[in-house]
Design a protein around this motif. Sequence first.
Motif, PDB file in Angstrom:
ATOM      1  N   ARG A  73       0.837  -1.198   0.000  1.00 51.45           N
ATOM      2  CA  ARG A  73       0.000   0.000   0.000  1.00 51.45           C
ATOM      3  C   ARG A  73       0.883   1.263   0.000  1.00 51.45           C
ATOM      4  O   ARG A  73       0.902   2.031   0.958  1.00 51.45           O
ATOM      5  CB  ARG A  73      -0.941   0.012   1.206  1.00 51.45           C
ATOM      6  CG  ARG A  73      -1.948  -1.120   1.211  1.00 51.45           C
ATOM      7  CD  ARG A  73      -2.966  -0.979   2.336  1.00 51.45           C
ATOM      8  NE  ARG A  73      -2.327  -0.892   3.652  1.00 51.45           N
ATOM      9  CZ  ARG A  73      -1.887  -1.936   4.340  1.00 51.45           C
ATOM     10  NH1 ARG A  73      -2.004  -3.161   3.841  1.00 51.45           N
ATOM     11  NH2 ARG A  73      -1.322  -1.777   5.521  1.00 51.45           N
ATOM     12  N   PRO A  74       1.642   1.469  -1.081  1.00 49.53           N
ATOM     13  CA  PRO A  74       2.514   2.648  -1.150  1.00 49.53           C
ATOM     14  C   PRO A  74       1.725   3.893  -1.553  1.00 49.53           C
ATOM     15  O   PRO A  74       0.690   3.824  -2.210  1.00 49.53           O
ATOM     16  CB  PRO A  74       3.526   2.271  -2.230  1.00 49.53           C
ATOM     17  CG  PRO A  74       2.725   1.401  -3.164  1.00 49.53           C
ATOM     18  CD  PRO A  74       1.766   0.630  -2.291  1.00 49.53           C
ATOM     19  N   LEU A 104       6.376   4.740 -12.295  1.00 54.09           N
ATOM     20  CA  LEU A 104       6.325   4.132 -10.969  1.00 54.09           C
ATOM     21  C   LEU A 104       4.938   3.547 -10.709  1.00 54.09           C
ATOM     22  O   LEU A 104       4.804   2.442 -10.179  1.00 54.09           O
ATOM     23  CB  LEU A 104       6.686   5.160  -9.901  1.00 54.09           C
ATOM     24  CG  LEU A 104       6.741   4.644  -8.461  1.00 54.09           C
ATOM     25  CD1 LEU A 104       7.749   3.515  -8.315  1.00 54.09           C
ATOM     26  CD2 LEU A 104       7.068   5.788  -7.505  1.00 54.09           C
ATOM     27  N   GLY A 105       3.913   4.301 -11.062  1.00 51.92           N
ATOM     28  CA  GLY A 105       2.560   3.752 -11.090  1.00 51.92           C
ATOM     29  C   GLY A 105       1.912   3.485  -9.754  1.00 51.92           C
ATOM     30  O   GLY A 105       1.006   2.650  -9.664  1.00 51.92           O
ATOM     31  N   ILE A 106       2.335   4.164  -8.687  1.00 53.19           N
ATOM     32  CA  ILE A 106       1.698   3.955  -7.382  1.00 53.19           C
ATOM     33  C   ILE A 106       0.742   5.113  -7.102  1.00 53.19           C
ATOM     34  O   ILE A 106       0.825   6.167  -7.734  1.00 53.19           O
ATOM     35  CB  ILE A 106       2.748   3.826  -6.254  1.00 53.19           C
ATOM     36  CG1 ILE A 106       3.502   5.141  -6.036  1.00 53.19           C
ATOM     37  CG2 ILE A 106       3.718   2.694  -6.567  1.00 53.19           C
ATOM     38  CD1 ILE A 106       4.463   5.106  -4.851  1.00 53.19           C
ATOM     39  N   SER A 130      -2.679  -3.212  -7.216  1.00 51.74           N
ATOM     40  CA  SER A 130      -3.918  -3.002  -7.967  1.00 51.74           C
ATOM     41  C   SER A 130      -5.129  -2.924  -7.038  1.00 51.74           C
ATOM     42  O   SER A 130      -6.032  -2.109  -7.240  1.00 51.74           O
ATOM     43  CB  SER A 130      -4.103  -4.110  -9.004  1.00 51.74           C
ATOM     44  OG  SER A 130      -4.073  -5.384  -8.386  1.00 51.74           O
ATOM     45  N   ALA A 131      -5.150  -3.772  -5.996  1.00 47.76           N
ATOM     46  CA  ALA A 131      -6.268  -3.726  -5.051  1.00 47.76           C
ATOM     47  C   ALA A 131      -6.276  -2.401  -4.284  1.00 47.76           C
ATOM     48  O   ALA A 131      -7.333  -1.816  -4.018  1.00 47.76           O
ATOM     49  CB  ALA A 131      -6.183  -4.902  -4.085  1.00 47.76           C
ATOM     50  N   TRP A 132      -5.095  -1.935  -3.953  1.00 50.66           N
ATOM     51  CA  TRP A 132      -4.930  -0.655  -3.243  1.00 50.66           C
ATOM     52  C   TRP A 132      -5.375   0.503  -4.126  1.00 50.66           C
ATOM     53  O   TRP A 132      -6.106   1.402  -3.685  1.00 50.66           O
ATOM     54  CB  TRP A 132      -3.471  -0.534  -2.824  1.00 50.66           C
ATOM     55  CG  TRP A 132      -3.011   0.722  -2.139  1.00 50.66           C
ATOM     56  CD1 TRP A 132      -1.921   1.465  -2.497  1.00 50.66           C
ATOM     57  CD2 TRP A 132      -3.541   1.347  -0.976  1.00 50.66           C
ATOM     58  NE1 TRP A 132      -1.738   2.512  -1.636  1.00 50.66           N
ATOM     59  CE2 TRP A 132      -2.735   2.470  -0.680  1.00 50.66           C
ATOM     60  CE3 TRP A 132      -4.634   1.098  -0.150  1.00 50.66           C
ATOM     61  CZ2 TRP A 132      -2.959   3.323   0.387  1.00 50.66           C
ATOM     62  CZ3 TRP A 132      -4.864   1.947   0.930  1.00 50.66           C
ATOM     63  CH2 TRP A 132      -4.052   3.043   1.183  1.00 50.66           C
ATOM     64  N   LEU A 133      -5.001   0.453  -5.378  1.00 53.06           N
ATOM     65  CA  LEU A 133      -5.440   1.481  -6.329  1.00 53.06           C
ATOM     66  C   LEU A 133      -6.960   1.472  -6.477  1.00 53.06           C
ATOM     67  O   LEU A 133      -7.605   2.528  -6.509  1.00 53.06           O
ATOM     68  CB  LEU A 133      -4.786   1.256  -7.693  1.00 53.06           C
ATOM     69  CG  LEU A 133      -3.338   1.708  -7.857  1.00 53.06           C
ATOM     70  CD1 LEU A 133      -2.717   1.092  -9.104  1.00 53.06           C
ATOM     71  CD2 LEU A 133      -3.255   3.233  -7.935  1.00 53.06           C
ATOM     72  N   LYS A 134      -7.529   0.291  -6.537  1.00 52.53           N
ATOM     73  CA  LYS A 134      -8.983   0.177  -6.680  1.00 52.53           C
ATOM     74  C   LYS A 134      -9.688   0.770  -5.457  1.00 52.53           C
ATOM     75  O   LYS A 134     -10.686   1.496  -5.588  1.00 52.53           O
ATOM     76  CB  LYS A 134      -9.364  -1.288  -6.866  1.00 52.53           C
ATOM     77  CG  LYS A 134     -10.861  -1.546  -7.070  1.00 52.53           C
ATOM     78  CD  LYS A 134     -11.113  -3.023  -7.367  1.00 52.53           C
ATOM     79  CE  LYS A 134     -12.589  -3.275  -7.643  1.00 52.53           C
ATOM     80  NZ  LYS A 134     -13.422  -3.100  -6.426  1.00 52.53           N
ATOM     81  N   GLU A 135      -9.173   0.488  -4.286  1.00 51.91           N
ATOM     82  CA  GLU A 135      -9.763   1.004  -3.053  1.00 51.91           C
ATOM     83  C   GLU A 135      -9.746   2.537  -3.035  1.00 51.91           C
ATOM     84  O   GLU A 135     -10.751   3.187  -2.716  1.00 51.91           O
ATOM     85  CB  GLU A 135      -8.999   0.452  -1.850  1.00 51.91           C
ATOM     86  CG  GLU A 135      -9.485   0.980  -0.498  1.00 51.91           C
ATOM     87  CD  GLU A 135      -8.627   0.486   0.655  1.00 51.91           C
ATOM     88  OE1 GLU A 135      -8.589   1.171   1.693  1.00 51.91           O
ATOM     89  OE2 GLU A 135      -8.001  -0.590   0.528  1.00 51.91           O
TER      90      GLU A 135
END
Length: 598
Positions: free
Chosen positions: A256-257, A282-284, A384-389
Motif C-alpha cells: 500500500r505505497p 512508478l505507477g503507485i 492493484s487492489a490498493w489502487l482500486k480502493e
Amino acid sequence: MACKKLTMEGISLQRSASPALPAASHRDVQVLAANGVDTIYTLSGGHVAPVYVAAEQRGMKVVDVRHEVNCVFAADAHWRMCGVPGVAVVTAGPGVTNTITALQNAKMAESAVVLIAGATTTLLRGKGSLQDIDQIELLKPLVKYAASPQTVRAVMQELQRAFEVCLEGVPGPVFIELPVDIIYPMEAVLKNYMDGIPKSKSISARLIAAFISRHLHNLFHGVDNLVLPLPKPRRIVRPSLRDLAKVKNMLSKSARPVLLVGSQAMVNHREVDDFVAAVRQLGIPTFFAGMARGLLGESSEINFRHGRSKALKRCDLVILCGIFCDFRLQYGNIISKQAKVVAVNLSKEKGTLNRTPSLLLLSDPCAFMVDLMKLDIRTRPECSAWLKELRETDQAAEANIFEKSKKESADFVNPLDICIAANGFIDDKTILVMDGGDFVGTAAYTVKPRKVLSWLDPGAFGTLGVGAGFAMGAIMARKESQVMIFYGDGALGFSIPEFDTFVRHQMGIICIVGNDAGWTQILRDQEKILSLPTACNLTHADYHEVARGFGGRGFLVRSKQGFLQAMREAKQIAAGGCPVLINCLIARSDFREGSLSI
C-alpha cells in the motif's frame, strides 16, 4: 586611451573619454541578461530609476506595477513558471518595506527571487537622507543573501553572487542594495555631490572638496577594466545509488505505497518532463500539492484528488517527494505509525520536521524520481487492489461534490457550480492562479489543471493578495498562456488596482471572483466558536465596475448560465489583450465547514 578630467569647484576625477563607459546601471543589466532575465518588475522611484531605464534600453520588458509587493509576487511566479530567477526592482525605504510580505512568501515557497533596491548615496548613509533606513539588516532574516556594494567595480560581482546564491541548494530570495551614486551616470553623481559643498574657498571647504574627490575616485576607480562575470549553472543535487537501492527495496515489499509530490519537486525545470514520465512509470497512488498540481493532467489512473487522509492512515510506505510534515499533513500525525517514510528534500530541516523519516535523501526531488526509474524497476509494487480502493474513495467524493453542486439559491449561484463549470474553459495553455480562502479552497477540490507547471498558489505562508502579481509573472514568463485568477472577494481587495497594470501592458487575464460578501473561511467557524461575526462581513461590491474603471471589462453574474455566457465572452476579449473580471455573486456554503487553519 585618452582621458578626460571632470572638474567642478576643486573636485576632479579622471575617467576614460573613449570609448564611452556605460553607467553602473547598464552593467547591472548586463548581469541580468547573462543570467537569462528578459523581464523586470518595478515601481517608479528616483533611487532606482537608472536600473529600469537601462533595462528598457537593452530591450528588456519593464512591467511597472501599482504596489511594490506585486513586484516580488510577480518575480516569484516568473521563477516558478520558467526557472529563471525573477527580478524585482524597487525604490528605497518604503519601496523596500512594501515587499516584506512577498519576500517571506517567496522564502517559504522556495522561490528564486532577486530583489534590487535603491539606497541613499554612500556618503549620506545614516545622516537623515530621504528614505534612508538600514535595509540590509531589515531584510537579512528574509533572504539567503544580502549585500550593498559600495563601489561601481563591486556591483557586477555582488549581483552575480546573488544570482548564484538564490539558486544554490534550496532556492530562495536574495537582496542587493544599490546606492544612487554607483548607479547614476558619473557626471550626475559629481553634480549631486557638488551641490552640497560650501560655496567658498575656506580651508574647511577645500578639505571637504578633497575628501569628496577622493571618495568619488574610489567609487569609480577601475571601471575601465571590469569584466562581466560568467554565470554558473545551477547544480542539481542527485541521490546516491545506495539510497536509491534502499527505496527500490522498500517499494518491492510494499502493498500500500503512496507518493506525495510537493512544490519543491518543480524547481528543477530542466528535468520536469522526465519527472512526469517517472511518476507515470512508478505507477503507485499519487497525490499532488501546490505547484505539482496538474502534473499528470486532468485525470490519471494513479493520481487522486480526494481521500489523501484515508490513504495516509492506511499506507505501509509513503514517499514525501518535495513535501514535508507541516500543518498541511497534520504535522506528520496523519501518516500511519506503522508506515515506512521516505523523505526526499533539499533541506534536512524540512525533511525531518515533526516526523523522523525511515530514510532521508537530501536530494533534488525531481532528480530522485528520474534516477529511481533509471534503476529499471520492473518489480514495481503490486498494488492493484490498493489502487482500486483509493479510486472508489475518490469517485465517491467526486459524486458527493457533484450532488452538493446541485443545491440552488434564489439570489446567488452555488460556488461549486462556478468552479466545476470553469473546467470547461481550461486547456493545456491555461495557468491557474489561486488567491483567496473559502472560494479558492472550493476550487482546489474541483478545478482541474491540465498539465505540469500550470497551478500557482501562495504556498505554506497562506498569503492573501498574491493574485495579480502571480498572474503578471505567469503571463510574462509564458506569453502564449491564458492566465485565470480565482479570487475570493476578500483577497481581491489587496490587488484590484493592478487591473490598471493589466490594461497598460495588454495582459489578457481573466479574473473569476467568488463574491459572498465576507471573509467566509473565518466567519463560518468564528460564529460557531465565538458566537459573533465581528470583522468578517463585507458587501456584494461592484468589483466588475472597478475593473471597467481601470479600462478592463467586467461582468456581474448571478447564475450558472450567466457565468457560462460571461466566460465565453471573456475568453474572446482576453485573447485581444484586455483583462476581464467576472463578479460572481455566490451563496455562502458549508462545503468546507471546519477548514479554519490557525
